[in-house]
Design an enzyme around this catalytic site. Structure first.
Site, PDB file in Angstrom:
ATOM      1  N   ASP A 229      12.626  10.331  -6.265  1.00 58.85           N
ATOM      2  CA  ASP A 229      12.426  10.464  -4.806  1.00 58.85           C
ATOM      3  C   ASP A 229      11.553  11.603  -4.559  1.00 58.85           C
ATOM      4  OD1 ASP A 229      13.561   8.172  -3.929  1.00 58.85           O
ATOM      5  OD2 ASP A 229      15.424   9.052  -4.228  1.00 58.85           O
ATOM      6  N   THR A 230      10.836  11.788  -3.822  1.00 59.42           N
ATOM      7  CA  THR A 230       9.492  12.315  -3.719  1.00 59.42           C
ATOM      8  C   THR A 230       9.220  12.797  -2.305  1.00 59.42           C
ATOM      9  OG1 THR A 230       8.834  10.738  -5.395  1.00 59.42           O
ATOM     10  CG2 THR A 230       7.092  11.616  -4.006  1.00 59.42           C
TER      11      THR A 230
END
Length: 556
Positions: A367-368
């Site tokens: 997740d970024t």
């Protein structure tokens, strides 16, 4: 002027003004002659805009905003993760690419993991940890394009870590989902589960350990992270858990300046970064889509969605077969991006039926968190930074307040794979920044979310190029994305009409319908510079807690 002509002109003016007011997207673009910072957290956007107002460059603002995001979205990104960036110089028109993804420790080998009984890469834990590249990436960007003093870029992040910030809605939800995972690591539990539970919406969260680590970086630069006290804390944490990270793995790492790869889509040029990222899949998907005209029935019509879904499957099959670290494997990037190869792949699309088993092709050998910034001169930074999964490996560095990424999970233990684990090798990477331009319009954009990113990029480009959407409309428009189950499984937003979804299902697509603005589609940002009018535009996805914030103009 006759009455009939006056009526016609009045009608045209009325309908033109109504088109902006009677619309399907929720937000307007930010439009200004000054800079804009677009991120997924309001305070991070404000911090970057403040740097611009002080005379900072787009890079200075991007670093400041990214540092704040590491504090306010700790599960998504931070100093323990990797970074990629594209920089566009408005004066020269030149693009620069930076790959700041870390390598595997020298001692992390297939044999080492097999001796532990592993048959596949661990998805978390110390053996999924690779060298974090973010801080080195900040340093490389600042050294080349920064204006303000390095230490001044971290003051907002230090403030929020020390003084605290109220946790927003979407981040609170991600945090809550990670509670059980965090509780397995004593340090993660101590730092990120105050009073034994994740913070609620609006609860003020402080991270004094992270404030301390940020001060070290601010005062002593990247050296503090890769050779100083932070490095020693990373090594101590790794050793206590049986990890293989050594001092020279950190000290000898450096990011790589790379040449962006590109394709043309209709009359626009679209740029991504080369492997080990997955940007080439976005470009191949666009090439396949370009082989037929866009559907006149719109981006959410049956024909258009079917074409894009099938093009995505073909591009992803090639990506999974060939993507790796180009220093270790020969990757046919040129062949995958050729228009002739796209025509060959497009022939495999049945316009009336979903293909559930797509094989890789044979291209010719050849997740970024995401943020975008444009400064008042028009220079653009497209930057993406990530821990991979929420809180990365689940291991928080003792006494430093940040989690280590689990990017190593994307290696393969099959020695025949181009992405096979090897010492000092970079893994397959999901995070990709992007840039596109046509004439006087230059757009830095990105949409985060693991495997979602290439097809989200392609949908954004199509929205702009094929359907004339502005960058805010293009971000907000309903999307589909790849399902973890792959095959014919597709995740899609409920804003796609039931009639269209029913017809897609009849063609063999297996749809997982989510809410109107689900974060499963990723969270995007975009900025645009019009080099003729000298005006900047900013957009921020409604699927996130963030905003596009303009730089304050100088006041008398």
């Amino acid at each position: 002027m006759s009455i009939s002509i006056r009526i016609a002109v009045a009608f045209l003016l009325f309908t033109s003004s109504m088109s902006a007011r009677d619309r399907s997207n929720a937000r307007s673009m930010v439009v200004t002659r000054y800079g804009i910072v677009a991120t997924s957290h309001v305070q991070a956007s404000v911090a970057g805009a403040q740097i611009l107002a002080r005379g900072g460059s787009a890079v200075d603002a991007a670093i400041a905003a990214n540092a704040v995001l590491g504090v306010t979205e700790p599960m998504m990104n931070g100093m323990g993760g990797d970074l990629f960036a594209i920089y566009w110089d408005a004066k020269t028109g030149k693009l620069y690419g930076l790959n700041a993804s870390g390598w595997a420790p020298r001692g992390l080998t297939i044999e080492h993991l097999q001796a532990k009984g592993a048959t596949s890469m661990p998805l978390a834990g110390i053996d999924s940890v690779t060298v974090p590249g973010a801080v080195a990436g900040w340093h490389a960007l600042h050294e080349r394009f920064g204006r303000l003093t390095w230490k001044d870029l971290f003051q907002s992040a230090i403030f929020y870590a020390e003084d605290g910030y109220p946790v927003p809605e979407i981040i609170a939800s991600y945090w809550n989902d990670s509670a059980e995972w965090l509780a397995k690591d004593p340090e993660g539990r101590r730092v990120y589960l105050p009073n034994g539970k994740p913070p609620a919406v609006g609860q003020v969260f402080q991270n004094h350990d992270l404030a301390k680590a940020l001060r070290m970086v601010a005062q002593n630069g990247a050296t503090a992270f890769y050779q100083g006290e932070i490095a020693r804390a990373i090594l101590s944490t790794s050793q206590s858990l049986g990890g293989t990270m050594a001092a020279d793995d950190l000290a000898e790492f450096s990011p790589e300046w790379v040449e962006p790869i590109s394709t043309t889509y209709r009359n626009w040029t679209v740029y991504e970064l080369p492997p080990n990222g997955q940007g080439m899949a976005a470009l191949e998907m666009l090439n396949i889509m370009e082989t037929t005209p866009a559907s006149p029935d719109g981006p959410l019509s049956v024909a258009e969605l079917h074409k894009k879904i099938e093009a995505m499957k073909l591009a992803y099959a090639d990506l999974g077969r060939y993507n790796a670290d180009p220093r270790f494997a020969k990757i046919p990037v040129k062949g995958m991006l050729s228009k002739e190869y796209a025509r060959q792949r497009a022939k495999l699309i049945d316009p009336g039926k979903a293909n559930c088993e797509v094989a890789a092709g044979t291209p010719p050998i050849s997740d970024t968190t995401y943020l975008s910034v444009v400064d008042r001169e028009g220079n653009i930074v497209s930057l993406i930074q990530s821990n991979y999964e929420a809180f990365g490996s689940g291991i928080v560095v003792r006494g430093m307040g940040f989690a280590l990424q689990d990017r190593g999970a994307l290696f393969s233990l099959d020695p025949r794979s181009p992405n096979a684990l090897a010492p000092r090798k970079r893994p397959f990477h999901t995070i990709i920044p992007a840039f596109m331009e046509h004439g006087e319009q230059h757009v830095g954009f990105g949409i985060m979310g693991g495997a979602n990113q290439p097809l989200a990029h392609a949908q954004f480009v199509s929205n702009v190029v094929d359907y004339g959407m502005n960058i805010q409309e293009a971000l907000e428009a309903a999307r589909f994305t790849v399902s973890p189950e792959r095959g014919c499984n597709i995740v899609i937003e409920s804003r796609v009409t039931p009639e269209v979804r029913q017809k897609l299902s009849a063609m063999g697509h297996q749809l997982d319908v989510r809410h109107e603005y689900t974060t499963a589609m990723g969270r995007g940002q975009a900025v645009m510079h019009d080099s003729k009018a000298k005006v900047n535009y900013g957009a921020s996805d409604a699927r996130a807690d963030g905003s596009a914030v303009p730089e304050s103009p100088p006041m008398q």
